[in-house]
Enzyme design. Structure first.
Site, short mmCIF file in Angstrom:
data_model
loop_
_atom_site.label_atom_id
_atom_site.label_comp_id
_atom_site.label_asym_id
_atom_site.label_seq_id
_atom_site.Cartn_x
_atom_site.Cartn_y
_atom_site.Cartn_z
N LYS A 1 -43.73 25.16 -49.50
CA LYS A 1 -45.18 25.33 -49.58
C LYS A 1 -45.82 24.30 -48.67
O LYS A 1 -45.78 23.11 -48.95
CB LYS A 1 -45.65 25.18 -51.03
CG LYS A 1 -46.74 26.17 -51.33
CD LYS A 1 -46.96 26.31 -52.80
CE LYS A 1 -47.95 27.45 -53.05
NZ LYS A 1 -48.31 27.56 -54.44
N THR B 1 -23.94 31.46 -65.07
CA THR B 1 -24.71 31.49 -63.81
C THR B 1 -24.34 30.27 -62.99
O THR B 1 -24.02 29.21 -63.53
CB THR B 1 -26.22 31.44 -64.07
OG1 THR B 1 -26.50 30.27 -64.82
CG2 THR B 1 -26.70 32.66 -64.79
N TRP C 1 -47.17 29.60 -48.28
CA TRP C 1 -45.73 29.75 -48.38
C TRP C 1 -45.10 30.00 -47.02
O TRP C 1 -45.62 30.79 -46.23
CB TRP C 1 -45.40 30.96 -49.27
CG TRP C 1 -45.48 30.65 -50.72
CD1 TRP C 1 -45.60 29.41 -51.28
CD2 TRP C 1 -45.46 31.60 -51.78
NE1 TRP C 1 -45.64 29.53 -52.64
CE2 TRP C 1 -45.56 30.85 -52.98
CE3 TRP C 1 -45.34 32.97 -51.84
CZ2 TRP C 1 -45.56 31.47 -54.23
CZ3 TRP C 1 -45.35 33.58 -53.08
CH2 TRP C 1 -45.46 32.83 -54.26
N GLU D 1 -27.69 37.65 -64.46
CA GLU D 1 -28.50 38.11 -65.60
C GLU D 1 -28.79 39.62 -65.55
O GLU D 1 -29.20 40.20 -66.55
CB GLU D 1 -29.85 37.37 -65.63
CG GLU D 1 -29.76 35.88 -65.96
CD GLU D 1 -29.47 34.99 -64.74
OE1 GLU D 1 -28.93 35.50 -63.74
OE2 GLU D 1 -29.78 33.80 -64.81
P1 AMP Z 1 -26.19 34.81 -59.10
O1 AMP Z 1 -26.62 34.92 -60.49
O2 AMP Z 1 -25.34 33.63 -58.81
O3 AMP Z 1 -25.59 36.08 -58.59
O4 AMP Z 1 -27.50 34.54 -58.21
C1 AMP Z 1 -28.59 35.41 -58.25
C2 AMP Z 1 -29.58 35.04 -57.19
O5 AMP Z 1 -29.02 35.21 -55.89
C3 AMP Z 1 -30.82 35.92 -57.18
O6 AMP Z 1 -31.75 35.54 -58.15
C4 AMP Z 1 -31.32 35.70 -55.77
O7 AMP Z 1 -32.04 34.49 -55.66
C5 AMP Z 1 -30.05 35.57 -54.97
N1 AMP Z 1 -29.73 36.86 -54.34
C6 AMP Z 1 -28.89 37.81 -54.78
N2 AMP Z 1 -28.84 38.83 -53.90
C7 AMP Z 1 -29.69 38.53 -52.89
C8 AMP Z 1 -30.10 39.18 -51.68
N3 AMP Z 1 -29.58 40.34 -51.32
N4 AMP Z 1 -31.01 38.55 -50.91
C9 AMP Z 1 -31.53 37.35 -51.25
N5 AMP Z 1 -31.17 36.68 -52.36
C10 AMP Z 1 -30.27 37.27 -53.17
#
Ligand code: AMP
Length: 539
Positions: free
Chosen positions: A432, A177, A437, A322
């Site tokens: 916050k 990640t 929020w 994940e």
């Molecule tokens: P990653 O594991 O690097 O792909 O990051 C995942 C995170 O990216 C998610 O938990 C979200 O916080 C953010 N994310 C993924 N897709 C979106 C989306 N379409 N809109 C807003 N946040 C997103």
């Protein structure tokens, strides 16, 4: 009954669509191959891996961009019974060493050029046995390296009937990640998980990839299996176009025009840049039907422009490493077909409906489910056969980030009466203010809807009275000179929120720092702004 493995993903295109094209932009020009050739080459690579003793229990790392050789490793590694570990080439040295050592990779398949130079530089810190350079030759080096094309040429393809038997619980994929705080965490995918997710992605409720599509996966192959395109699009028998090392907007446009790409996918910044490029230099997007946009929130203004000016549908998707990427996609339901476009955008700009195969809950701080009223927000929890229930080697995170088989996503969302998820914030990015929020994503989208702004990122900064207040940063559009007061007025008129949502300050920056996966790097931004991060870091 056979186990759920990726074998049929290999069998189908190589036997049913051997003539279908695979186009690959590489560091030295375009390579045009077919599923037939792909099949032969993967089976040669399987012979080479067997020859070197790689199979179940081994981990094969890759360190490269999107191209045909990388696609071949996507198959050969898990088809040999080993695990494919894709490593982000844009990470800093410290993270690369940490990840390769943490995963204990046995061999690395590395792109020539910068990626190889990085591995060469870090070689003494790595305990990898060997490097395969994904090229025809190996540069002069002290690294124990062989050329990919030599491996292929030296090994006769093994017969399909000789391919190793696989079990569905074999670890088949791995990705770290890209969290902005703490060490990256390893996420492992079994054969069965890849099977399940690629199937999900192929359904119409997923991404609906079809044999007639010309698919260009721009999302890097080192980022969550390129959202499963290499598996799903291959099994579908679609024509595929791989855009190669660090593709620019001009490179992407050239491939779209030349290959007649119908479907593509990537993070919002890529598509914002493409629009800018087409505005400036012109371009033909007429073949393109849809762009899957996710990874961070897709700005509504960008969706509208693709729709109205180019007749291209932006499909907004949400997902995480994940959840093996795509976990929801936003499309209006059939019952909404008669809605006028602006009402449809209210749904389409959200992160959408949970993908088939998954279940979700949204819970408040007390762990209670919040109502689906489009207002109440809580943390999104998901579970399903494509969602991990533990990290590799991280007992503490395993305690904190899961509740039984539910993954705590860290995303703060609301869900409306129709079941559409809207991500309000990352838990750690939430602002916050006075106990209420403020959604940084809503502010960013509203700012990016202003024609003078191309990019916007909002962070919370500590405040004596309100605990936190929003600070906005923007990057000006070409030839624009946005004025803070005008932007504040624009927000007041378009945001549909009380005035206390408005940022205390809007700063114009040359650039906003991005993470290695192209998302706004809020941590980096706070550092750049020299904002005290003590309060926000631990969220
Ligand atoms: P990653 O594991 O690097 O792909 O990051 C995942 C995170 O990216 C998610 O938990 C979200 O916080 C953010 N994310 C993924 N897709 C979106 C989306 N379409 N809109 C807003 N946040 C997103």
């Amino acid at each position: 009954m056979t186990d759920l493995t990726i074998r049929p993903f290999f069998w189908r295109p190589t036997n049913l669509f051997p003539e279908t094209r695979l186009v690959s932009r590489t560091h030295d020009g375009t390579v045009d191959t077919s599923y037939g050739e792909f099949g032969e080459r993967v089976r040669s690579l399987l012979a080479a891996l067997a020859d070197r003793g790689f199979g179940p229990g081994d981990r094969i790392g890759t360190f490269g961009w999107n191209h045909h050789r990388h696609l071949e490793t996507y198959y050969a590694a898990p088809l040999s019974g080993a695990q494919l570990h894709t490593i982000n080439v844009q990470l800093g040295d410290e993270d690369i060493v940490y990840i390769v050592e943490d995963a204990d990779d046995d061999v690395l398949f590395v792109d020539p050029g910068d990626p190889f130079e990085t591995i060469e530089r870090l070689w003494s810190e790595l305990s990898v046995e060997q490097v395969v350079v994904m090229d025809e030759t190996v540069p002069e080096t002290d690294v124990d390296a062989v050329a990919y094309e030599d491996l292929i040429a030296e090994h006769e393809p093994i017969a399909e009937s000789e391919m190793p038997e696989l079990e569905e619980e074999y670890p088949a994929g791995m990705c770290y990640t890209s969290g902005t705080t703490g060490r990256p965490k390893g996420v492992e995918y079994t054969q069965k998980m890849i099977y399940a997710h690629a199937m999900m992605v192929m359904t119409p409720a997923g991404l609906g990839i079809e044999e007639g599509d010309v698919v260009m996966p721009v999302v890097p192959m080192f980022h969550v299996n390129s959202w499963e395109f290499p598996y799903a699009a291959t099994m579908a028998g679609a024509t595929q176009v791989y855009p190669g090392p660090s593709p620019s907007a001009a490179d992407l446009l050239e491939l779209i025009e030349r290959e007649g790409v119908t479907m593509t996918a990537g993070v919002p910044t890529v598509w914002i840049n493409l629009l800018e490029h087409v505005d400036e230099h012109g371009g033909d997007l007429s073949s393109l039907e849809r762009i899957v946009v996710g990874g961070s929130a897709a700005p509504e203004e960008m969706m509208r422009r693709y729709d109205e000016e180019f007749d291209v549908t932006v499909e907004h998707a949400w997902g995480m490493t994940e959840t093996m990427s795509i976990g929801s996609v936003s499309r209006p339901k059939s019952s909404m077909a008669d809605w006028d476009p602006s009402r449809k955008y209210e749904k389409r700009r959200k992160q959408g409906l949970l993908s088939p195969g998954l279940e979700m809950r949204v819970v408040n701080d007390a762990g209670e489910d919040v109502p689906w009223d489009g207002e109440s927000a809580g943390e999104l929890l998901v579970r399903g056969p494509t969602v991990i229930t533990e990290y590799y080697n991280r007992p503490q995170a395993n305690e904190e980030d899961f509740e039984g088989d539910w993954l705590k996503t860290g995303d703060i969302v609301s869900v409306d009466e129709d079941g559409y998820i809207e991500v309000v914030d990352r838990a750690k990015d939430v602002i916050k203010s006075g106990g209420e929020w403020i959604s940084s994503i809503a502010l960013e989208n509203a700012l990016m809807a202003n024609p003078d702004v191309v990019e916007a990122a909002v962070v919370g900064v500590p405040h004596e009275k309100w605990q936190e207040r929003p600070l906005a940063t923007v990057v000006a559009a070409e030839d624009a000179d946005p004025d803070e007061e005008e932007l504040q007025n624009h927000l007041r008129e378009t945001l549909e929120q009380p005035d206390w949502w408005l940022p205390d300050e809007i700063r114009v920056l040359e650039r906003i720092p991005k993470t290695a996966t192209g998302k706004f790097d809020k941590q980096g931004l706070r550092e750049k702004l020299d904002v005290d991060t003590a309060e926000t870091e631990d969220r």
